[in-house]
Design an enzyme around this catalytic site. Structure first.
Site, short mmCIF file in Angstrom:
data_model
loop_
_atom_site.label_atom_id
_atom_site.label_comp_id
_atom_site.label_asym_id
_atom_site.label_seq_id
_atom_site.Cartn_x
_atom_site.Cartn_y
_atom_site.Cartn_z
N GLY A 8 5.92 9.60 -0.97
CA GLY A 8 5.15 8.56 -0.27
C GLY A 8 6.03 7.41 0.18
CE1 TYR A 141 -7.25 2.86 -6.09
CE2 TYR A 141 -6.14 4.70 -5.05
CZ TYR A 141 -6.11 3.43 -5.58
OH TYR A 141 -4.92 2.74 -5.62
C1 VAH Z 1 -6.76 -0.13 -2.50
N1 VAH Z 1 -4.70 -1.38 -2.17
O1 VAH Z 1 -7.34 -1.08 -1.99
C2 VAH Z 1 -5.33 -0.36 -3.01
C3 VAH Z 1 -5.31 -0.82 -4.44
C4 VAH Z 1 -6.26 -2.41 -6.12
C5 VAH Z 1 -6.32 -1.92 -4.72
O2 VAH Z 1 -5.47 0.22 -5.34
O3 VAH Z 1 -7.26 0.96 -2.64
#
Ligand code: VAH
Length: 315
Positions: A8, A141
């Site tokens: 990445g 996520y």
């Molecule tokens: C997101 N920038 O917004 C990333 C990060 C804590 C946020 O994991 O998904």
């Protein structure tokens, strides 16, 4: 001598981390990889290879070819994109992580991958979130990040792989524009403030999230990877943060430099729901005590540097 493979490498963190690591460890000792070639300095100023992290054989072959002793695994889909494409996110985020961990295990590499404040959910204590607490995220996520933390700890206890990680807050930088995150509003606002002197935020006023300027994030990765392993009581992953703010506070700081700047709101329900499920602020004490984590940029100092650097970049 460290010999590092980074996945990445053309992303928001990778594009600056590779450059910094090359300045520390030597250009030839940092092998940058990504699924595409964008012709940037990351590609031209040191070894670069095309790598799809879901290709286990290619990853192993590259690590073997360059005889790396460290793997920094950054390739992942961020929160907002992952929520739109949850199965793609699972396959890429978890499949890529397993491949990277297996490569590290077989070639006896030290290993770093980031977690995130996204690893927490609505039932997590919201203010000064502890290092060890409830982690029931409600996003794909977040599920990926919690599973990733547990998997990295497993590879340490089961196979002795020296895995280490941090829970990054939202990262703000002027080099590579982020893509697909929830905290990205805090980057886009600086671009729009310079270009148009106004910004329409998709995150609502009053929505606090932890944030960090990229120089502090890069130092944290290197400091953790260089830390004395015997001092680490935790590994995957350490709470770290530099500041916590909500959109109105960010707008007010920018207005100190661009008085005519105007902020408006058009809240994106999807990204607002993600942001609301995350902490308001997290407690970085464990990182401070176990490996000396510190940050140098607060909101005021970061804003001065972001506006200064973006004025040059956008001119
Ligand atoms: C997101 N920038 O917004 C990333 C990060 C804590 C946020 O994991 O998904």
């Amino acid at each position: 001598m460290k010999k590092i493979l980074v996945t990445g490498s053309l992303g928001q963190i990778g594009s600056e981390l590779v450059t910094k690591m090359r300045s520390i460890y030597g250009s030839d000792n940092v092998i940058a990889t990504d699924i595409r070639d964008n012709g940037s300095n990351v590609v031209t100023e040191g070894p670069f290879e095309i790598l799809d992290v879901t290709d286990a054989t290619k990853m192993y072959d590259l690590a073997k070819k360059y005889e790396v002793d460290t793997i920094v695994h950054l390739a992942a889909l961020l929160s907002a994109t992952a929520e739109k494409k949850p199965l793609l996110a699972w396959n890429l985020n978890m499949g890529g992580l397993v491949n990277a961990l297996e490569t590290a295990r077989e070639l006896k590499c030290q290993f770093f991958t980031p977690s995130s404040i996204g690893a927490f959910g609505p039932s997590t204590p919201k203010d000064q979130t502890p290092q060890d607490t409830i982690q029931r995220p409600t996003t794909m996520y977040g599920v990926n990040k919690v599973a990733g933390e547990l998997l990295c700890d497993y590879y340490f206890t089961k196979f002795g792989v020296d895995t280490r990680g941090v829970r990054f807050p939202g990262l703000i930088s002027y080099v590579a524009e982020p893509g697909g995150g929830t905290t990205d509003y805090a980057v886009e606002i600086y671009y729009e403030a310079i270009k148009n002197k106004r910004f329409t935020s998709y995150i609502d006023k009053g929505t606090y999230m932890d944030m960090m300027y990229m120089p502090d994030a890069l130092n944290a990765i290197i400091d953790l990877m260089e830390a004395d392993s015997t001092k680490l009581k935790h590994r995957n992953a350490f709470n770290i943060t530099a500041m916590s703010f909500e959109p109105e506070q960010l707008a007010a700081e920018i207005k100190k430099h661009i008085p005519e700047f105007e902020m408006s709101y058009d809240v994106d329900p999807a990204r607002q729901a993600i942001a609301k499920s995350w902490p308001n602020s997290i407690d970085p004490t464990a990182a401070q005590e176990e490996w000396g984590f510190k940050s140098e940029y607060d909101l005021a100092k970061m804003t001065v540097d972001m506006l200064e650097k973006l004025k040059i970049k956008l001119s």
